[in-house]
Design a protein around this motif. Structure first.
Motif, PDB file in Angstrom:
ATOM      1  N   PRO A 155    -115.948  85.243  13.306  1.00 27.66           N
ATOM      2  CA  PRO A 155    -115.342  84.724  12.040  1.00 27.66           C
ATOM      3  C   PRO A 155    -113.917  84.615  11.873  1.00 27.66           C
ATOM      4  O   PRO A 155    -113.364  85.552  12.449  1.00 27.66           O
ATOM      5  CB  PRO A 155    -116.223  85.489  10.955  1.00 27.66           C
ATOM      6  N   THR A 156    -113.256  83.602  11.238  1.00 28.98           N
ATOM      7  CA  THR A 156    -112.022  83.852  11.135  1.00 28.98           C
ATOM      8  C   THR A 156    -111.776  83.202   9.577  1.00 28.98           C
ATOM      9  O   THR A 156    -112.845  82.784   9.118  1.00 28.98           O
ATOM     10  CB  THR A 156    -110.938  82.894  12.054  1.00 28.98           C
ATOM     11  N   GLU A 157    -110.800  83.256   9.283  1.00 28.03           N
ATOM     12  CA  GLU A 157    -110.617  83.049   7.692  1.00 28.03           C
ATOM     13  C   GLU A 157    -110.686  81.459   7.518  1.00 28.03           C
ATOM     14  O   GLU A 157    -110.851  80.843   6.372  1.00 28.03           O
ATOM     15  CB  GLU A 157    -109.236  83.529   7.048  1.00 28.03           C
ATOM     16  N   THR A 158    -110.572  80.793   8.548  1.00 28.81           N
ATOM     17  CA  THR A 158    -110.538  79.134   8.641  1.00 28.81           C
ATOM     18  C   THR A 158    -112.157  78.892   8.798  1.00 28.81           C
ATOM     19  O   THR A 158    -112.784  78.326   8.055  1.00 28.81           O
ATOM     20  CB  THR A 158    -109.796  78.582   9.645  1.00 28.81           C
ATOM     21  N   VAL A 159    -112.328  78.939  10.117  1.00 25.95           N
ATOM     22  CA  VAL A 159    -113.738  78.554  10.625  1.00 25.95           C
ATOM     23  C   VAL A 159    -114.248  79.671  11.790  1.00 25.95           C
ATOM     24  O   VAL A 159    -113.222  80.374  12.166  1.00 25.95           O
ATOM     25  CB  VAL A 159    -113.960  76.924  11.160  1.00 25.95           C
ATOM     26  N   TYR A 160    -115.427  79.562  12.061  1.00 31.51           N
ATOM     27  CA  TYR A 160    -115.891  80.475  13.394  1.00 31.51           C
ATOM     28  C   TYR A 160    -115.167  80.061  14.596  1.00 31.51           C
ATOM     29  O   TYR A 160    -115.260  78.748  14.734  1.00 31.51           O
ATOM     30  CB  TYR A 160    -117.228  80.519  13.465  1.00 31.51           C
ATOM     31  N   GLY A 161    -115.084  81.138  15.476  1.00 32.76           N
ATOM     32  CA  GLY A 161    -114.291  80.593  16.694  1.00 32.76           C
ATOM     33  C   GLY A 161    -115.364  81.008  17.836  1.00 32.76           C
ATOM     34  O   GLY A 161    -116.228  81.832  17.691  1.00 32.76           O
ATOM     35  N   LEU A 162    -115.259  80.273  18.890  1.00 30.73           N
ATOM     36  CA  LEU A 162    -115.999  80.770  20.321  1.00 30.73           C
ATOM     37  C   LEU A 162    -115.127  81.243  21.264  1.00 30.73           C
ATOM     38  O   LEU A 162    -114.221  80.501  21.919  1.00 30.73           O
ATOM     39  CB  LEU A 162    -116.654  79.241  20.707  1.00 30.73           C
ATOM     40  N   GLY A 163    -115.103  82.665  21.333  1.00 32.45           N
ATOM     41  CA  GLY A 163    -114.039  83.232  22.233  1.00 32.45           C
ATOM     42  C   GLY A 163    -114.254  83.813  23.498  1.00 32.45           C
ATOM     43  O   GLY A 163    -115.385  84.087  23.692  1.00 32.45           O
TER      44      GLY A 163
END
Ligand code: TXA
Ligand code: MG
Length: 533
Positions: A34-42
């Motif tokens: 999760p991030t404050e904007t949208v979920y990331g694929l790391g």
């Protein structure tokens, strides 16, 4: 591949989870977070194979570069070759937070991560789980939004699971994202920062901090054609159809009541044809649709994106709503628009792209038009010196206010040596408010323009005096402010977007008052007519 979904919402001890997640990243694997904007694929930003896995998992073209996430300002030097003063100030002010900076890349960042570009996109997110993951991995993390390419960005772990189960090793579930729109991307590789993607951090905020900011064409575009820059957009990702639900999405803008009527009419038509319909609307209008569309079969899915006056709600809910529409299996989605101001402009950027710029400008059913009866003029000319800005904005607004009235509206300049395109900033502000500029090129005021029934409204006293001196045939010359019954009109803007917006708002207010006067004239005439009968 098995996908583990790990809750990190405080209900379980998380240290062990982050240790395992960090290990997956170090081993070249993928973790959604999760991030404050949208979920990331790391994945590990320094590992070209990890980047290749990200592209494969998303089904994303590999010329679309990834954003590199850091968890400490000191890491910036490990990915960016240099950090210009402007970028440093932006970073110090808005990081950690929903902003991405484009900077020259260090050679250690592989081409696979930057899509072959010599620049790198860097973001320092504020979400504690994102930061904990980067810390645990011990390397910067390259991450696009964790959706399948072309689908709306995920704002919850469930959305990620919908798209990426079996394609990632682990999904960190931190609940819904607070902002809901992807970060504001600012290109800092030239002297003046350029916003490539609007987001939660607004152009106004950037301008206030660093003095000036440009908006890239793909940001201001109002059609697919305008957005299609021949050399390709600066943020390669902006060229792909994005954020899109499966069903066609159509937007409607205009006066609220007229929009509601139009959407209800179209929705009923679709429902009669056996289609399941989705309606995206504001909290203020939701009830109207629910009443008007209830009892139909198939039923309509009516969803509110929150109050029109609180675009934060729309930002946070938009992508989830688009996914819900898909889940409901609707055949078509009719959606209201938001005022393109502040965060509303960023929301509208995503909504227009999701709609492929399919926007209908709804005309009011019974326009409050100025009707010619009591108003003794056949035409109105707005005049200033250059016919580039003030008079053009007036003409465009007045043409809209007077539509259907039979009154012809024009604009002219008293000092136009040769025709040239009207002020681009004025055109942009009009477009921001859904108005087409009434003219493309400037024009000199000539005596053939003026008849006995022409009303000339000027930008200021000096233009008024010049016209009275030069054109003895002009019988009715007033300043716009005078005609609206005010002592002073607005000043010409010095340059910034905000000042143009302020000019627009001032003129809109003055002209609405002026149009009101015309209506009053008419009402008085009708009243006296009535008495005479
Ligand atoms: O909020 C966000 O930015 C989210 C979270 C996960 O951080 N990430 C995100 O990434 O939205 P993505 O990949 O969906 O969008 C990245 C955008 C794309 O439009 C891409 O073309 C652009 O950033 N971009 C990346 N590197 C760039 C570069 N070097 N120059 C110009 N644009 C770049
Ligand atoms: Mg994305």
């Amino acid at each position: 591949m098995e996908t583990e979904i790990a809750k990190i919402d405080g209900s379980v001890p998380t240290r062990e989870i982050f240790e395992r997640a960090g290990q997956i990243i170090r081993d070249g694997g993928l973790v959604a977070f999760p991030t404050e904007t949208v979920y990331g694929l790391g994945g590990n930003a320094f590992d070209p194979e990890a980047s290749a896995r990200i592209y494969a998992a998303k089904g994303r073209p590999s010329d679309n570069p990834l954003i590199v996430h850091i968890s400490d300002l000191s890491q910036l030097e490990s990915v960016a070759l240099e950090v210009p003063e402007t970028a440093r100030r932006l970073a110090e002010t808005f990081w950690p937070g929903p902003m991405t900076l484009i900077l020259p890349k260090r050679p250690e960042v592989p081409d696979a991560t930057t899509g072959g570009l010599q620049t790198v996109a860097v973001r320092f997110p504020s979400h504690p789980a994102a930061r904990a993951l980067i810390d645990a991995a011990g390397v910067p993390i390259a991450a696009p939004s964790a959706n399948l390419s072309g689908r709306p960005s995920p704002t919850s772990a469930e959305h990620v699971a919908e798209d990426l189960t079996g394609r990632v090793a682990m999904i960190l579930d931190g609940g819904p994202c607070s902002i809901g729109l992807e970060s504001t991307i600012i290109d800092c590789t030239s002297d003046e920062p350029v916003i490539l993607r609007p987001g939660y951090i607004l152009p106004e905020q950037v301008e206030e901090l660093v003095g000036s900011v440009e908006l890239d064409r793909v940001v201001t575009a109002d059609s697919a054609e305008e957005a299609a820059v021949p050399e390709g957009p600066k943020a390669p990702g902006m060229k792909y159809r994005h954020y899109a639900p499966s069903a066609p999405l159509k937007l409607f803008e205009g006066e609220r009541e007229a929009v509601v009527k139009r959407i209800i009419a179209l929705a009923r038509g679709s429902m009669d044809a056996g289609q399941k319909v989705g309606v995206l609307c504001s909290e203020e209008t939701r009830g109207s649709y629910q009443v008007a569309l209830s009892g139909g079969l198939p039923s309509a899915a009516v969803r509110s994106f929150g109050s029109v006056s609180e675009p934060e709600q729309a930002a946070a809910s938009l992508f989830a709503l688009l996914r819900e529409m898909d889940a409901e299996g609707v055949c078509v989605i009719y959606a209201e628009t938001l005022p393109e101001e502040g965060l509303g402009a960023s929301v509208m950027n995503r909504l227009k792209k999701a709609a492929g710029f399919d926007i209908e400008h709804v005309r009011s059913a019974e326009p409050k038009a100025v009707v010619k009866t009591g108003f003794p003029f056949s035409d109105v000319i707005f005049a200033d010196r250059g016919n580039t800005t003030y008079s053009v904005i007036c003409e465009s607004i007045a043409a809209f206010l007077c539509r259907g009235s039979g009154i012809a509206v024009h604009s002219r300049g008293t000092s136009v040596l040769f025709s040239e395109p009207v002020n681009e900033k004025a055109v942009r502000i009009l477009a921001d408010h859904g108005l087409r500029p009434a003219r493309a090129e400037t024009k000199l005021l000539e005596s053939k323009d003026i008849s006995e029934t022409t009303l000339i409204l000027t930008s200021d006293e000096s233009v008024k005096r010049k016209i009275l001196r030069t054109f003895p045939e002009a019988n009715f010359v007033l300043t716009v402010a005078e005609f609206a019954g005010e002592s002073e009109g607005p000043d010409m803007p010095a340059g910034g977007r905000e000042q143009y917006e302020a000019l627009y708002q001032d003129l809109l207010r003055l002209l609405t008052k002026a149009a009101g006067r015309m209506l009053d004239d008419r009402a008085e005439r009708e009243e006296t007519d009535g008495e005479n009968v």
